[in-house]
Design a protein around this motif. Structure first.
Motif, PDB file in Angstrom:
ATOM      1  N   ARG A  44       0.816  -1.214   0.000  1.00 37.76           N
ATOM      2  CA  ARG A  44       0.000   0.000   0.000  1.00 37.76           C
ATOM      3  C   ARG A  44       0.849   1.264   0.000  1.00 37.76           C
ATOM      4  N   MET A  45       2.005   1.225   0.651  1.00 37.72           N
ATOM      5  CA  MET A  45       2.885   2.388   0.736  1.00 37.72           C
ATOM      6  C   MET A  45       4.317   1.953   0.430  1.00 37.72           C
ATOM      7  N   VAL A  46       5.060   2.847  -0.223  1.00 35.51           N
ATOM      8  CA  VAL A  46       6.465   2.597  -0.548  1.00 35.51           C
ATOM      9  C   VAL A  46       7.258   3.757   0.042  1.00 35.51           C
ATOM     10  N   ARG A  47       8.304   3.444   0.793  1.00 34.85           N
ATOM     11  CA  ARG A  47       9.145   4.483   1.376  1.00 34.85           C
ATOM     12  C   ARG A  47      10.408   4.616   0.532  1.00 34.85           C
ATOM     13  N   LEU A  54      24.963  15.315   4.759  1.00 36.36           N
ATOM     14  CA  LEU A  54      25.739  14.924   5.935  1.00 36.36           C
ATOM     15  C   LEU A  54      25.752  13.405   6.135  1.00 36.36           C
ATOM     16  N   GLY A  55      25.066  12.676   5.272  1.00 40.44           N
ATOM     17  CA  GLY A  55      25.033  11.220   5.356  1.00 40.44           C
ATOM     18  C   GLY A  55      23.915  10.667   6.217  1.00 40.44           C
ATOM     19  N   ASN A  56      23.011  11.518   6.701  1.00 42.26           N
ATOM     20  CA  ASN A  56      21.884  11.061   7.509  1.00 42.26           C
ATOM     21  C   ASN A  56      20.772  10.529   6.608  1.00 42.26           C
ATOM     22  N   LEU A  57      20.181   9.406   7.017  1.00 41.36           N
ATOM     23  CA  LEU A  57      19.082   8.834   6.242  1.00 41.36           C
ATOM     24  C   LEU A  57      17.853   9.718   6.318  1.00 41.36           C
ATOM     25  N   LYS A  58      17.224   9.923   5.185  1.00 47.90           N
ATOM     26  CA  LYS A  58      15.965  10.660   5.062  1.00 47.90           C
ATOM     27  C   LYS A  58      15.049   9.826   4.189  1.00 47.90           C
ATOM     28  N   SER A  59      13.753  10.080   4.271  1.00 44.78           N
ATOM     29  CA  SER A  59      12.822   9.322   3.436  1.00 44.78           C
ATOM     30  C   SER A  59      11.509  10.071   3.284  1.00 44.78           C
ATOM     31  N   PHE A  60      10.735   9.629   2.317  1.00 50.99           N
ATOM     32  CA  PHE A  60       9.346  10.045   2.211  1.00 50.99           C
ATOM     33  C   PHE A  60       8.579   8.878   1.620  1.00 50.99           C
ATOM     34  N   ALA A  61       7.288   8.839   1.897  1.00 47.91           N
ATOM     35  CA  ALA A  61       6.467   7.703   1.473  1.00 47.91           C
ATOM     36  C   ALA A  61       5.522   8.121   0.353  1.00 47.91           C
ATOM     37  N   ILE A  62       5.267   7.161  -0.531  1.00 46.48           N
ATOM     38  CA  ILE A  62       4.294   7.353  -1.602  1.00 46.48           C
ATOM     39  C   ILE A  62       3.348   6.162  -1.583  1.00 46.48           C
ATOM     40  N   SER A  63       2.157   6.356  -2.109  1.00 47.58           N
ATOM     41  CA  SER A  63       1.207   5.247  -2.179  1.00 47.58           C
ATOM     42  C   SER A  63       1.559   4.338  -3.346  1.00 47.58           C
ATOM     43  N   GLN A  64       1.006   3.139  -3.325  1.00 50.00           N
ATOM     44  CA  GLN A  64       1.245   2.187  -4.402  1.00 50.00           C
ATOM     45  C   GLN A  64       0.725   2.741  -5.719  1.00 50.00           C
ATOM     46  N   ASN A  65      -0.318   3.569  -5.650  1.00 45.26           N
ATOM     47  CA  ASN A  65      -0.873   4.183  -6.859  1.00 45.26           C
ATOM     48  C   ASN A  65       0.087   5.181  -7.489  1.00 45.26           C
ATOM     49  N   GLU A  66       0.970   5.794  -6.694  1.00 45.95           N
ATOM     50  CA  GLU A  66       1.938   6.764  -7.203  1.00 45.95           C
ATOM     51  C   GLU A  66       3.227   6.110  -7.693  1.00 45.95           C
ATOM     52  N   LEU A  67       3.392   4.826  -7.430  1.00 48.56           N
ATOM     53  CA  LEU A  67       4.644   4.142  -7.724  1.00 48.56           C
ATOM     54  C   LEU A  67       5.006   4.164  -9.209  1.00 48.56           C
TER      55      LEU A  67
END
Length: 100
Positions: A44-47, A54-67
């Motif tokens: 349902r969601m993809v991150r 600086l090498g720090n992990l960041k993320s955002f999520a999208i729906s499966q429909n936006e993939l």
């Protein structure tokens, strides 16, 4: 997906195979595999993960429909909210997921 590529500054329309090594048919097959697998497994969601300057992990999520759109055209996000990415005036950043 291993990661994403980024394009900073004003967004322009382009062909993703031009930006990816190997591009073309291989990338298309990888994208098809990712979409098929996500559908079969009921994702349902993809991150989308990346690192800031600086090498720090960041993320955002999208729906499966936006993939599919994300794999074909990339996804924009506000880069000014991430330290060192861009100023407010140049805040649109394009994330291009790597389907490999």
């Amino acid at each position: 997906m291993k990661g994403a590529s980024y394009v900073r500054g004003p967004l322009h329309r382009f062909s993703l195979p031009e930006l990816t090594p190997g591009g073309g048919i291989i990338r298309e097959q990888q994208c098809d595999y990712v979409l098929k697998t996500a559908s079969e497994r009921g994702v349902r969601m993809v991150r989308l993960w990346f690192t800031d300057v600086l090498g720090n992990l960041k993320s955002f999520a999208i729906s499966q429909n936006e993939l599919e759109n994300a794999l074909n055209d990339g996804m924009t996000f506000d880069g000014s909210s991430i330290d060192g990415f861009s100023r407010v005036q140049e805040s649109d950043v394009l994330a291009i997921p790597d389907p490999d």
